[in-house]
Scaffold this motif. Structure first.
Motif, PDB file in Angstrom:
ATOM      1  N   TYR A 178       0.818  -1.211   0.000  1.00  0.00           N
ATOM      2  CA  TYR A 178       0.000   0.000   0.000  1.00  0.00           C
ATOM      3  C   TYR A 178       0.858   1.270   0.000  1.00  0.00           C
ATOM      4  O   TYR A 178       0.385   2.318   0.406  1.00  0.00           O
ATOM      5  N   ALA A 187      -7.490   1.529  -1.934  1.00  0.00           N
ATOM      6  CA  ALA A 187      -7.873   0.900  -0.668  1.00  0.00           C
ATOM      7  C   ALA A 187      -8.826   1.770   0.148  1.00  0.00           C
ATOM      8  O   ALA A 187      -9.767   1.267   0.764  1.00  0.00           O
ATOM      9  N   ILE A 279      -5.195  -1.652   6.435  1.00  0.00           N
ATOM     10  CA  ILE A 279      -4.006  -1.334   5.643  1.00  0.00           C
ATOM     11  C   ILE A 279      -2.749  -1.381   6.506  1.00  0.00           C
ATOM     12  O   ILE A 279      -1.673  -1.780   6.056  1.00  0.00           O
TER      13      ILE A 279
END
Length: 283
Positions: A178, A187, A279
């Protein structure tokens, strides 16, 4: 102290205006200096630079505080970053003389002066002044809303643009998959904004509904403290990554720094934090 500050608010604002004028006059001449033993290249990349304008502004604000408010302790970025207020201090003044030094040195308008008064970890007053943008926002804890330099209450956003801001350090907290803006956008469902890298500028955008979320790693008390009251008044309190409000009393001792903070509007806060925690998991 708060009563005196309220009664003489325009004196504070006039001082901020004069210092802002000075910053604008010197912007094209200011020279970056290094805070650490790093090279200028490394310090610039890490946002660890200052200028003589930072120093002069802070000296003037410290002198103003002594003359106007007496001997209340002050936590400020350049001179007081290695000290701490007495444990029994009821009020503490928090100053960032030039938030956004790097954008300032680059010639950007994304910088400002931040000033706040804290009572045992709770901010009772906060003001952000933006010299290049000719705007000022302030709030008192016991008064509803955020006000401008004309003492008019600004509208509280009813919706926010689908943009977010991540400090450079925040990327280091994320799982590797990410760590690009495109992956974050996918995301979180938000556009990662390309803004001047100063907290005070992002907070202005949040007050206007132009930015949805702020995420920062290693933010200092003077970066976020005074602004926290303004954000709270529009429904975007500063939180840690567990979703709990930042305890500013814990930031009154060196290094005056919080591991990671988030500001996001209340209506979508829970779902956003759930996505963000996913995340961050196992990063």
């Amino acid at each position: 102290m708060i009563d005196k500050l309220r009664d003489r608010l325009d004196v504070l604002f006039q001082t901020l205006q004069e210092l802002g004028d000075y910053q604008l006059e010197r912007q094209s001449e200011a020279v970056a200096q290094v805070k650490t033993d790093d090279s200028m290249e490394d310090a610039w990349a890490a946002n660890e630079v200052f200028s003589e304008v930072d120093i002069h502004t802070e000296r003037q604000l410290l002198a103003f505080c002594r003359e106007e408010y007496g001997d209340y302790p002050v936590i400020s970025e350049e001179f007081n970053a290695q000290s701490q207020p007495p444990a029994n201090a009821e009020y503490t003044i928090v100053i960032d003389p030039l938030d956004g030094t790097k954008p300032y040195l680059e010639g950007s308008d994304g910088f400002g002066i931040s000033f706040g008064v804290m009572q045992r970890g709770r901010f009772l007053f906060g003001v952000n002044f933006y010299p290049a943008l000719k705007s000022l926002y302030y709030a008192f804890a016991d008064t509803e809303g955020v006000f401008d330099q004309n003492h008019q209450q600004i509208p509280t956003p009813t919706q926010w643009a689908s943009e977010c801001y991540l400090s450079l350090g925040f990327y280091d907290l994320l799982r590797e998959e990410y760590r690009s803006p495109e992956q974050i956008q996918a995301a979180l469902g938000l556009q990662v904004g390309n803004y001047p890298r100063s907290a005070i500028y992002i907070f202005k955008r949040i007050l206007q509904g132009a930015t949805f979320a702020y995420m920062s790693r290693g933010a200092f008390l003077w970066d976020i403290g005074p602004s926290s009251l303004l954000l709270e008044k529009v429904g975007c309190p500063l939180l840690d990554l567990r979703g709990e409000r930042v305890n500013f009393q814990e930031l009154t001792t060196p290094p005056f720094r919080h591991p990671a903070v988030v500001a996001v509007p209340g209506g979508e806060r829970a779902s956003f934090l759930t996505k963000l925690q996913s995340i961050l998991a196992s990063a």
